[in-house]
Write a protein that holds these residues in place. Sequence first.
Motif, PDB file in Angstrom:
ATOM      1  N   TYR A  47      43.587  38.763  47.873  1.00  0.00           N
ATOM      2  CA  TYR A  47      44.432  38.428  48.179  1.00  0.00           C
ATOM      3  C   TYR A  47      45.580  38.475  47.112  1.00  0.00           C
ATOM      4  O   TYR A  47      46.727  37.996  47.965  1.00  0.00           O
ATOM      5  CB  TYR A  47      43.871  37.241  47.277  1.00  0.00           C
ATOM      6  N   GLU A  77      37.406  39.701  47.142  1.00  0.00           N
ATOM      7  CA  GLU A  77      38.347  38.563  47.787  1.00  0.00           C
ATOM      8  C   GLU A  77      39.720  38.369  47.311  1.00  0.00           C
ATOM      9  O   GLU A  77      40.876  38.388  47.588  1.00  0.00           O
ATOM     10  CB  GLU A  77      37.694  37.241  48.355  1.00  0.00           C
ATOM     11  N   SER A  78      39.978  38.258  46.285  1.00  0.00           N
ATOM     12  CA  SER A  78      40.592  37.876  44.984  1.00  0.00           C
ATOM     13  C   SER A  78      41.010  39.407  45.222  1.00  0.00           C
ATOM     14  O   SER A  78      42.392  39.815  45.034  1.00  0.00           O
ATOM     15  CB  SER A  78      40.339  38.449  43.536  1.00  0.00           C
ATOM     16  N   ASP A  87      42.665  33.109  40.604  1.00  0.00           N
ATOM     17  CA  ASP A  87      42.727  32.369  42.215  1.00  0.00           C
ATOM     18  C   ASP A  87      41.262  31.543  42.115  1.00  0.00           C
ATOM     19  O   ASP A  87      41.390  30.256  42.880  1.00  0.00           O
ATOM     20  CB  ASP A  87      42.257  33.454  42.627  1.00  0.00           C
ATOM     21  N   PHE A  92      42.603  31.500  50.663  1.00  0.00           N
ATOM     22  CA  PHE A  92      41.277  32.451  49.700  1.00  0.00           C
ATOM     23  C   PHE A  92      39.931  32.060  49.795  1.00  0.00           C
ATOM     24  O   PHE A  92      39.432  31.316  50.277  1.00  0.00           O
ATOM     25  CB  PHE A  92      41.850  32.127  48.401  1.00  0.00           C
TER      26      PHE A  92
END
Length: 397
Positions: A277, A273-274, A249, A325
């Motif tokens: 996402y 966030e990963s 990512d 992202f």
Amino acid sequence: MLNPIPFYRTLRETDPVHWAPEVHGWFLTRHDDVMNSFRDARFSANRVSLMEQQLQGLDPSLLEHFTGNIKLQMMMYDGRDHIRMRRQANPSFTPQALDSWLPAIRRTMHMLLDRVQKDGQMDFVPSVSYELPPRVIGELFGMPQEEHELLLQWAAPIAEFGGLTVGMDVVTMAKKADTAMKEFAAHMTALAEKRRHEPGQDLLSQMMHGHDPRMGPGMTMEELVANAILMLNAGHMTTTDQLSNLIHDLLTHPEQLRLLQQDPKLLSAAVEESLRYRPAVPFHYRIVGEEMQLRGKTLRKGDVVFMGIAAANRDPAVFSEPDRFDITRDHLHQKHLTFSFGPHHCLGAGLARRELEIALEVLLQRMPELRLDPERPPRHKCSSLIFRGFDSMHVRW
């Protein structure tokens, strides 16, 4: 399906409680439905009967040790039995307890990078992400370094059998998984017996000797061993895939990587966030315990329900610009469901977060010029509903 996100979006918008005859199960794709199903007692985590149905036609002796162990793991229980087992394991996963293992995580990550630093290139999956989680778990159990290789050998066939897909040689994989489970259980039983008489500061000792009898009966020796194995397997493939997803990512969003390099305080936000996402486990599943209605659909007792974590994590009703992202996203008020929710919220979430943060921090410190190898593109792992990550991801620095 290489990129299922458009399909998730279509289901979420047009048929959020979707019956899929191909897998004979329901798919939930909206954030509120998935979150509510995790905490609704009518959705049972007891999937033993389903597992046995799926294995019909196989000689039961092929999976004697595999199924016998799985049946004793807390992830297969609801209500009092789940609480009883989880309560005994909880003290080993408090923030204070997990922080004591930070040096071990950091030391392990440095050891893995020491092997490849001078080469200027590597396949990140086998070199780092596949090795880090089981070695960290080995440290937590107080196992010597030479036994960490055994953990890797046992974890792989067990995880592969758990993520079976069409076209695989089921009998061969069943034999390998059962043998691995038998050897793993024997090893952990011997270790538990040793810890019974010679307790230490390791996770297994804490589980065995930290139980308060005033809280009711503790785990049997067989349950302790089964749940120790669960901790390795649950923390192995999931964190392995999530670490690969995290690095991919960032490397495919260079402006976000630059933000992180300029402001290391964004480290935990980048991990969150990963997790949102690109979750390593796109779906969890449960069994309907009693007939019920959901968005006008009738879910009958015994039906399988797949809770679409990856779809829920991109629900625009909760996340602004969900397909972007963005490591500056407000994760305090926009909650992803990657670690589940409710009574079965992932026990190892805190450990996984610490592993991901330290791995990323050390990697960027030692390899600030890290980038994907343009000559050898990543190979996605997307053949199963259960696991999603990378089979291979070559990088240079």
